[in-house]
Design an enzyme around this catalytic site. Structure first.
Site, PDB file in Angstrom:
ATOM      1  N   LYS A 177     -14.481  26.102 -14.999  1.00 22.43           N
ATOM      2  CA  LYS A 177     -14.523  27.390 -15.323  1.00 22.43           C
ATOM      3  C   LYS A 177     -14.298  27.519 -16.839  1.00 22.43           C
ATOM      4  O   LYS A 177     -13.049  27.670 -17.276  1.00 22.43           O
ATOM      5  CB  LYS A 177     -13.724  28.245 -14.447  1.00 22.43           C
ATOM      6  CG  LYS A 177     -14.314  29.782 -14.308  1.00 22.43           C
ATOM      7  CD  LYS A 177     -14.024  30.791 -15.285  1.00 22.43           C
ATOM      8  CE  LYS A 177     -12.866  31.040 -16.039  1.00 22.43           C
ATOM      9  NZ  LYS A 177     -13.102  31.765 -17.129  1.00 22.43           N
ATOM     10  N   GLU A 250      -1.207  23.491 -19.656  1.00 21.37           N
ATOM     11  CA  GLU A 250      -0.978  23.304 -21.014  1.00 21.37           C
ATOM     12  C   GLU A 250      -1.038  24.823 -21.562  1.00 21.37           C
ATOM     13  O   GLU A 250      -2.069  25.206 -21.709  1.00 21.37           O
ATOM     14  CB  GLU A 250      -2.033  22.397 -21.641  1.00 21.37           C
ATOM     15  CG  GLU A 250      -2.090  21.086 -21.275  1.00 21.37           C
ATOM     16  CD  GLU A 250      -1.015  20.169 -21.745  1.00 21.37           C
ATOM     17  OE1 GLU A 250      -0.031  20.731 -22.634  1.00 21.37           O
ATOM     18  OE2 GLU A 250      -0.741  18.949 -21.455  1.00 21.37           O
ATOM     19  N   CYS A 284      -3.741  25.251 -30.220  1.00 22.86           N
ATOM     20  CA  CYS A 284      -2.515  25.540 -29.305  1.00 22.86           C
ATOM     21  C   CYS A 284      -1.171  24.780 -30.307  1.00 22.86           C
ATOM     22  O   CYS A 284      -0.184  25.249 -30.484  1.00 22.86           O
ATOM     23  CB  CYS A 284      -2.345  24.790 -28.048  1.00 22.86           C
ATOM     24  SG  CYS A 284      -3.061  23.199 -28.081  1.00 22.86           S
ATOM     25  N   GLU A 382       3.026  34.141 -31.062  1.00 17.67           N
ATOM     26  CA  GLU A 382       1.867  33.126 -31.397  1.00 17.67           C
ATOM     27  C   GLU A 382       0.653  33.841 -32.198  1.00 17.67           C
ATOM     28  O   GLU A 382      -0.040  34.590 -31.451  1.00 17.67           O
ATOM     29  CB  GLU A 382       1.432  32.627 -30.186  1.00 17.67           C
ATOM     30  CG  GLU A 382       0.400  31.274 -30.360  1.00 17.67           C
ATOM     31  CD  GLU A 382      -0.287  30.901 -29.077  1.00 17.67           C
ATOM     32  OE1 GLU A 382      -0.217  31.465 -28.208  1.00 17.67           O
ATOM     33  OE2 GLU A 382      -0.486  29.612 -29.032  1.00 17.67           O
TER      34      GLU A 382
HETATM   35  P1  NAD Z   1      -6.413  32.646 -21.795  1.00 15.30           P
HETATM   36  O1  NAD Z   1      -5.356  32.366 -20.997  1.00 15.30           O
HETATM   37  O2  NAD Z   1      -7.063  33.962 -22.181  1.00 15.30           O
HETATM   38  O3  NAD Z   1      -7.729  32.149 -21.112  1.00 15.30           O
HETATM   39  C1  NAD Z   1      -8.060  30.604 -20.810  1.00 15.30           C
HETATM   40  C2  NAD Z   1      -8.769  30.644 -19.589  1.00 15.30           C
HETATM   41  O4  NAD Z   1      -8.072  31.151 -18.284  1.00 15.30           O
HETATM   42  C3  NAD Z   1     -10.032  31.391 -19.541  1.00 15.30           C
HETATM   43  O5  NAD Z   1     -11.038  30.502 -19.031  1.00 15.30           O
HETATM   44  C4  NAD Z   1      -9.794  32.521 -18.853  1.00 15.30           C
HETATM   45  O6  NAD Z   1     -11.015  32.992 -18.251  1.00 15.30           O
HETATM   46  C5  NAD Z   1      -8.915  32.124 -17.605  1.00 15.30           C
HETATM   47  N1  NAD Z   1      -8.166  32.984 -17.097  1.00 15.30           N
HETATM   48  C6  NAD Z   1      -7.610  34.139 -17.579  1.00 15.30           C
HETATM   49  N2  NAD Z   1      -6.850  34.768 -16.700  1.00 15.30           N
HETATM   50  C7  NAD Z   1      -7.062  33.946 -15.504  1.00 15.30           C
HETATM   51  C8  NAD Z   1      -6.383  34.209 -14.104  1.00 15.30           C
HETATM   52  N3  NAD Z   1      -5.493  34.986 -14.033  1.00 15.30           N
HETATM   53  N4  NAD Z   1      -6.759  33.083 -13.327  1.00 15.30           N
HETATM   54  C9  NAD Z   1      -7.515  32.209 -13.713  1.00 15.30           C
HETATM   55  N5  NAD Z   1      -8.183  32.098 -14.851  1.00 15.30           N
HETATM   56  C10 NAD Z   1      -7.710  32.830 -15.654  1.00 15.30           C
HETATM   57  O7  NAD Z   1      -6.686  31.620 -23.130  1.00 15.30           O
HETATM   58  P2  NAD Z   1      -7.374  31.634 -24.636  1.00 15.30           P
HETATM   59  O8  NAD Z   1      -7.166  33.096 -25.141  1.00 15.30           O
HETATM   60  O9  NAD Z   1      -8.919  31.235 -24.258  1.00 15.30           O
HETATM   61  O10 NAD Z   1      -6.834  30.514 -25.255  1.00 15.30           O
HETATM   62  C11 NAD Z   1      -5.728  30.759 -26.266  1.00 15.30           C
HETATM   63  C12 NAD Z   1      -4.568  30.397 -25.553  1.00 15.30           C
HETATM   64  O11 NAD Z   1      -4.615  29.136 -25.031  1.00 15.30           O
HETATM   65  C13 NAD Z   1      -3.213  30.228 -26.622  1.00 15.30           C
HETATM   66  O12 NAD Z   1      -1.932  30.693 -26.107  1.00 15.30           O
HETATM   67  C14 NAD Z   1      -3.114  28.645 -26.908  1.00 15.30           C
HETATM   68  O13 NAD Z   1      -1.906  28.474 -27.319  1.00 15.30           O
HETATM   69  C15 NAD Z   1      -3.242  28.233 -25.357  1.00 15.30           C
HETATM   70  N6  NAD Z   1      -3.719  26.718 -25.593  1.00 15.30           N
HETATM   71  C16 NAD Z   1      -3.004  25.857 -25.080  1.00 15.30           C
HETATM   72  C17 NAD Z   1      -3.221  24.508 -25.391  1.00 15.30           C
HETATM   73  C18 NAD Z   1      -2.310  23.304 -24.738  1.00 15.30           C
HETATM   74  O14 NAD Z   1      -2.830  22.261 -24.781  1.00 15.30           O
HETATM   75  N7  NAD Z   1      -1.015  23.689 -24.430  1.00 15.30           N
HETATM   76  C19 NAD Z   1      -4.244  24.053 -25.674  1.00 15.30           C
HETATM   77  C20 NAD Z   1      -5.546  25.165 -26.321  1.00 15.30           C
HETATM   78  C21 NAD Z   1      -4.946  26.481 -26.167  1.00 15.30           C
END
Ligand code: NAD
Length: 476
Positions: A177, A250, A284, A382
């Site tokens: 997804k 992650e 990230c 962040e």
């Molecule tokens: P996000 O959490 O808003 O979304 C990530 C994914 O989760 C999307 O596909 C979204 O549709 C889905 N999602 C959201 N709520 C959900 C739920 N309740 N249940 C299931 N799926 C759900 O993150 P983003 O804005 O796309 O990305 C940015 C964030 O990701 C930043 O905080 C960044 O630090 C983090 N990030 C972490 C890593 C790592 O390796 N640790 C890598 C990249 C990004």
């Protein structure tokens, strides 16, 4: 295995065409120009259920092929990505906003094939735990079943590969997804990979939070690989609780970098810059808080400003640019709010901080902020964009205390002319990875994962591979 594959060959146009919905769909716009680049179908929970059902049915056959054959197919998938790298990079650049050049779109597509190849190459031996007095206890890793992969919008192709490659290698099937901000990039990537894989082994279901929530709760999903914000990670823990799913999380970070007094400001400035501003700060494990010793504070500020002001930002398809727009308006607003908070506090703007209002696209200028308090929102939240706070410290203990003061701990870095003293400081930092004289350098052989609320579980390397398997002991 001796099957031969005719390598697919896409142009940007034919690749986009291949992933367009037959009818309807939601427009996807280029964050640099606001122009529509294509449409994405928005399947719902029913289509997700169908995809999981098909992946479940395909899983035994995929597992039965064995490691050698699966590794061969993953290597062929890497070949297919390389053969279509330019079309993939063009689409990624248009949808995500990142430039073609610099550590951006072409780099990300290159990482996809590199991670597939590396994951195919790892040796996963049976581990003999006890062998004595006629008893043999051995540890095996069996496939889990169907793995759900949920990803973010910042590195949509590369992070999808980080999730799918070890899952497939272990004999699981995968349903992805993608983020609703960057679904086309993931659909295109999977279109290319699926020119090699058997049917139903790998599927993508674009959709919003409802689809993500269903994936995390579905009884036929054995494990969720999740990369995204800490808030969504917590929601996934809750959704997955009733089925006791395995999770690799992650999550968000707010990485600290500590520059020791013996560092050479001019020698480290460019690496500091890319540590913080890779993917225009939307990474990230990017450097998001820089702590510099008072003895060299002004020199580091000057050297960093000199590097930063010469880095061209603009439309991704322009070959000159190495920095792009923020991917979406919500992220632009986060960065603008945090920089405003820093300015209002009286912090010193070294560079940037004034976005142009009348331009298309979500461009925020490269921004460096000095003389800022460690409690300022730009430091403790962040920012996930091109704005770096630089905080002055006078003792190493104070710097380590500030670095460890948050509830996240993905990466961190220490900068010094003496690697031994840097390693001593590194050992005291609460983060999953501490780099020395670099920041954010990931390697498919080296395990990566967060400390504290940056998540749990490891990716990459043999350790990462094992996390996509169910450990089984046979003891007798
Ligand atoms: P996000 O959490 O808003 O979304 C990530 C994914 O989760 C999307 O596909 C979204 O549709 C889905 N999602 C959201 N709520 C959900 C739920 N309740 N249940 C299931 N799926 C759900 O993150 P983003 O804005 O796309 O990305 C940015 C964030 O990701 C930043 O905080 C960044 O630090 C983090 N990030 C972490 C890593 C790592 O390796 N640790 C890598 C990249 C990004």
């Amino acid at each position: 295995m001796t099957t031969t594959f005719e390598t697919v060959s896409f142009t940007y146009e034919s690749l986009l065409e291949a992933i367009q919905p037959a009818s309807g769909g939601r427009p996807i716009n280029d964050p640099a120009t606001g122009q529509q680049i294509g449409l994405v179908a928005e399947p719902g929970v029913a289509e997700l259920d169908d995809a999981i059902h098909a992946a479940h049915a395909a899983q035994r056959g995929w597992a039965a092929r064995g490691h050698e054959e699966r590794s061969e197919l993953l290597t062929l998938a890497a070949d297919a990505i390389e053969a279509n790298a330019e079309a993939l990079a063009q689409l990624l650049s248009r949808e995500q906003g990142k430039p073609l050049n610099g550590p951006n779109a072409r780099f990300e597509v290159g990482a996809c094939s590199a991670w597939l190849r590396a994951t195919a190459s790892f040796t996963l031996d049976v581990e003999t735990i006890v062998e004595e007095n006629g008893t043999l206890a051995e540890l095996f890793y069996r496939p889990l079943g169907v793995v759900g992969a949920i990803g973010p919008w910042n590195w949509p192709m590369m992070i999808s590969v980080w999730q799918l490659a070890p899952a497939l290698r272990m004999g699981n099937t995968v349903v992805i997804k993608p983020s609703s901000m960057t679904p086309l990039s993931v659909l295109a990537l999977v279109e290319v990979i699926n020119s090699i894989l058997p049917a139903d082994v790998l599927a993508v279901i674009p959709g919003g939070r409802d689809v993500g929530e269903r994936l995390a709760a579905h009884e036929d999903i054995a494990k969720v690989m999740f990369t995204g914000s800490t808030a969504a990670g917590k929601a996934i823990i809750r959704s997955s609780a009733d089925t006791v799913k395995r999770l690799t999380l992650e999550l968000g970070g707010n990485d600290a970098g500590i520059v020791l007094p013996d560092a050479d400001p001019d020698a480290i400035a460019e690496d500091l810059f890319w540590g913080a501003f890779i993917n225009t700060g939307q990474t990230c494990a990017a450097l998001k808080r820089l702590y510099v010793h008072e003895d060299i504070y002004e020199e580091v500020c000057e050297a960093l400003t000199a590097v930063a002001k010469n880095m061209p930002m603009g439309i991704g398809l322009d070959e000159n640019n190495v920095l792009g727009p923020l991917q979406n308006k919500a992220q632009f607003d986060v960065v603008a709010r945090l920089v405003e908070a820093a300015k209002e506090s009286g912090a010193r703007v070294l560079l940037g901080g004034e976005p142009e209002v009348d331009q298309p696209g979500f461009f925020y200028p490269t921004t460096l902020i000095a003389d800022i308090d460690n409690q300022n929102p730009l430091v403790i939240e962040e920012q996930f964009g091109p704005a770096l706070p630089i905080i002055k410290y006078s003792s190493i203990d104070e710097a380590i205390k500030m670095a460890n003061s948050l509830d996240v701990g993905l990466g961190a870095s220490v900068w010094s002319s003496n690697k031994d003293s840097a390693r001593e400081v590194a050992a005291r930092i609460e983060a999953g990875t501490v780099w020395i004289n670099k920041h954010g350098a990931v390697d498919p052989r080296v395990p990566f994962g967060g400390a504290k609320q940056s998540g749990y579980g490891l990716e990459f390397g043999v350790e990462g591979l094992k996390q996509l398997g169910a450990p089984q002991i046979i003891n007798g």
